[in-house]
Design a protein around this motif. Sequence first.
Motif: not given
Length: 181
Positions: A19-22, A24-27
């Motif tokens: 969830k954190e990686m997703e 970060e990818a969105t940001a």
Amino acid sequence: MDENEVNFQDLDDMKRRLKEMEDEATALREMQAKVEKEMGSVQDPAAAATSQANREEVDSRSIFVGNVDYSCTPEEVQQHFQSCGTVNRVIIRSDKYGQPKGYAYVEFLEVEAVQEALLLNESELRGRQLKVTAKRTNIPRMKPYRPRRSNPFMRPRDPYMAPHFFAPYGYGYASSCHSPS
């Protein structure tokens, strides 16, 4: 604590990290879109016209120098044209491997220096006769029309001649087109 509880904790940790990686990818995608939008706004027609006018002004103060020795340095080219006027910069073009292409551009501070520099056409630098011309301004995507040259090795194809049919598996001509004599 049994083994199933440990696996569920590991699974929850992995889900949290995913969830954190997703997020970060969105940001990052949002930041990329913002930068692309800003870069795109710089290329508005008014800025492009100003850029083109600036390029033409710089090119009016510049010369093209052909047949430059491959071991020649920008300082040597600058010294050769110093008598014409104040040299702003010298660019010796090189290929993708860093080897000089054999030509250079010299930009002066004054437009009058270009006329003085043109008098140095066919002068020698390091034993090579230089070709000096005024620099021309390239207009993007405006190449002069050049018709295709014919290939002397290509024979014109007769539109009424049937094409050759080759037999399967590469065993010469198919019997339907060509009979052995």
